[in-house]
Design a protein around this motif. Structure first.
Motif, short mmCIF file in Angstrom:
data_model
loop_
_atom_site.label_atom_id
_atom_site.label_comp_id
_atom_site.label_asym_id
_atom_site.label_seq_id
_atom_site.Cartn_x
_atom_site.Cartn_y
_atom_site.Cartn_z
N ILE A 64 -8.08 4.55 -3.81
CA ILE A 64 -8.96 4.64 -2.65
C ILE A 64 -8.77 6.03 -2.06
O ILE A 64 -7.64 6.43 -1.75
N VAL A 72 0.85 -1.19 0.00
CA VAL A 72 0.00 0.00 0.00
C VAL A 72 0.88 1.24 0.00
O VAL A 72 1.86 1.32 0.76
N THR A 91 -14.02 7.60 -0.87
CA THR A 91 -14.28 6.21 -0.51
C THR A 91 -14.53 6.09 0.99
O THR A 91 -15.38 5.32 1.43
N VAL A 96 -3.73 4.84 -1.75
CA VAL A 96 -4.72 5.48 -0.89
C VAL A 96 -4.34 6.95 -0.75
O VAL A 96 -3.18 7.25 -0.41
N SER A 153 -7.95 -2.14 3.11
CA SER A 153 -7.60 -2.65 1.79
C SER A 153 -6.82 -3.95 1.87
O SER A 153 -6.74 -4.70 0.89
N ARG A 154 -6.25 -4.23 3.06
CA ARG A 154 -5.47 -5.45 3.27
C ARG A 154 -6.23 -6.47 4.09
O ARG A 154 -5.65 -7.41 4.62
N CYS A 213 -6.14 2.22 4.53
CA CYS A 213 -4.97 1.39 4.20
C CYS A 213 -5.15 -0.04 4.71
O CYS A 213 -4.97 -1.01 3.96
N VAL A 231 -1.65 -1.06 -4.01
CA VAL A 231 -2.86 -0.31 -3.67
C VAL A 231 -2.45 1.12 -3.36
O VAL A 231 -1.44 1.34 -2.68
#
Length: 508
Positions: free
Chosen positions: A271, A218, A280, A254, A329-330, A326, A252
């Motif tokens: 994101i 991320v 988001t 953010v 997303s994981r 963050c 990813v």
């Protein structure tokens, strides 16, 4: 010359205990570098460093060109300590004897990729969170780490305050370590069972290749405001450098979109987070207690998470939203997010100092104009008393921000005491004068009283002596730091300890 800390000797950064050596010919191929002495192409390399004093037998020594000297000037010392090959440019190659040389026109550019190869590409197996931006990097890293711990992960942390490996603390010399040290550190973390790492990524790190060869799970962006214009020619260059974290190296992305700089980073898959608009992740029902703790509800994809946050300021709501986005997303669940945020502590960031006094005392790292403004606005929002601020500016850094910091602090303080921060090699009086110009440029009706006390300890003690019941004393600029650099020597000094001591002495 680097600063010296009295009584301390710089130690070599940690390295993994198990490394599979790589042939120097393979490294030359990886870097697209010309290899001298092809008859020695199979020499094995088991480590990488760019400091001759840290060379271990079997190392590749990176001899980089510098502003004052060329790293190849230290190649003989490195070889004597056991270096088996050298990475350098054409100018440096002419100074190297007795070992194979990897010649590249920009050796710094490929150093990270080579270090990653030697240490087995550890970033590809770790859940690595890279946080960039002007303010909020440290806080966001601590927020993420606390959530990850609540989720049962084994964590590592790399940043301004400290480096931690599964709970073991190391002092930090740079916000982001040099590339060989970083890849070695990540390999050590993996060896010790770390699963997830949070890391601050500075603009210096991006521009100077310190995160070369690193793959991020991320990448996140907090905000951008004036800073480091001693290093970057203008804000656009500063932004472009920060934007390099979002060039595909993070799986990813953010981004906080509360400012125009963040909005420029948004792509279809980004994101987004915002405290003020559509994104988001957003926040609602933000409530602030008299002591600065905040509660709010975080809204994300199909989720509402109640948040208790012990950090003051709307900017910390933004930092918390960024951390939530963050980790979510994981795959981290809402309950771990809630528990992790409720438990977080961030050294030197809106840190309260409580010795039983009848006024509030806060230490904060704010050392940029916008950060000073945000910190003092956050304090003002929860206090009916006077704001007494102690603030200085660092030497050998962006000079343009000094009058701006003086102006922002004077505008928001009932009393501003301009003092020394880390003057480094500059004349402290000249730094204070620049701050005072900004503060005194305001009309008397637009600012509080402005005082000058060069000695930082005396400035803090005077601030405490002025404080009455209900007031707030804010000591800003150094935060977590435990030293003050003057004329190239770092003397022990802690804002937190000095403020606490001053309060105790005043109430004896």
């Amino acid at each position: 010359m680097p600063a010296k800390l009295e009584g301390k000797v710089a130690t070599a950064p940690p390295r993994p205990s198990r490394v599979q050596p790589v042939a120097v010919s393979e490294l030359a191929s990886t870097a697209d570098a010309h290899l001298t002495a092809p008859d020695r192409a199979h020499v094995p390399v088991g480590g990488v460093t760019l400091r001759a004093q840290h060379v271990r037998p079997g190392d590749l020594f990176a001899a980089l060109p510098g502003a004052r000297a060329h790293g190849a000037d230290f190649a003989e010392q490195a070889v004597a300590r056991g270096a088996v090959a050298v990475l350098t440019d054409e100018a440096g190659a002419a100074k190297v004897r007795d070992v194979p040389v990897l010649v590249h026109p920009n050796p710094r550019e490929v150093l990270g990729v080579l270090a990653a190869r030697v240490y087995g590409n550890p970033s590809t197996r770790l859940g690595l969170y890279g946080i960039t931006g002007t303010s909020g990097k440290t806080t966001t890293c601590y927020l993420i780490e606390s959530i990850l711990k609540a989720a049962g992960r084994e964590t590592g942390l790399i940043g301004t305050v400290e480096t931690r490996i599964a709970g073991e603390r190391l002092d930090s010399a740079l916000t982001t370590p040099e590339a060989p040290d970083l890849h070695a550190l990540l390999a050590v973390m993996e060896e010790r069972g770390v699963t997830d790492v949070t890391m601050e990524v500075s603009s210096h790190a991006l521009r100077l290749g310190r995160v070369g060869g690193v793959g991020f799970a991320v990448g996140a962006f907090t905000n951008l405001s004036q800073d480091h214009l001693d290093f970057h020619p203008d804000m656009e260059d500063y932004f472009r450098t920060k934007a390099e974290l979002f060039d595909g190296r993070a799986r990813v992305e953010v981004v906080c979109v509360d400012g125009e700089w963040g909005r420029r980073l948004v792509k279809p898959a980004t994101i987004t987070v915002s405290t003020t608009g559509d994104a988001t992740w957003t926040a609602s029902e933000v409530r602030v207690s008299a002591t600065g703790e905040q509660t709010f509800t975080a809204h994300g994809p199909g989720l509402e998470i109640p948040v208790d946050l012990r950090l003051a300021g709307e900017f910390n709501v933004a930092n918390a939203l960024l951390a939530i986005a963050c980790v979510h997303s994981r795959g981290v669940d809402a309950e771990a997010i809630r528990r992790g945020l409720a438990e977080v502590r961030v050294p030197g960031r809106m840190q309260r100092v409580d010795e039983g006094q009848d006024f509030t005392a806060v230490v904060d790292y704010s050392h940029k104009p916008q950060a000073v403004a945000l910190a003092l606005d956050a304090v003002r929002a929860r206090s009916a008393g006077r704001i007494i601020t102690v603030l200085g500016c660092g030497g050998d850094r962006d000079t343009a921000k000094r009058p701006l910091m003086g102006e922002e602090a004077a505008r928001r303080s009932d009393v501003l005491i301009v003092t020394d921060d880390n003057p480094r090699t500059e004349d402290p009086a000249g730094i204070r004068a620049a701050m005072l110009r900004g503060a005194n440029a305001l009309a008397a009706t637009e600012r509080g009283d402005v005082l000058e006390i060069g000695d930082r300890g005396e400035a803090i003690r005077h601030a405490v002596s002025l404080a009455r019941s209900g007031d707030v004393v804010v000591v800003a600029g150094k935060g977590h730091e435990t030293g003050q650099e003057v004329a190239g020597v770092v003397h022990p000094f802690s804002d937190v300890e000095t403020l606490a001591s001053a309060i105790r002495e005043a109430h004896q």
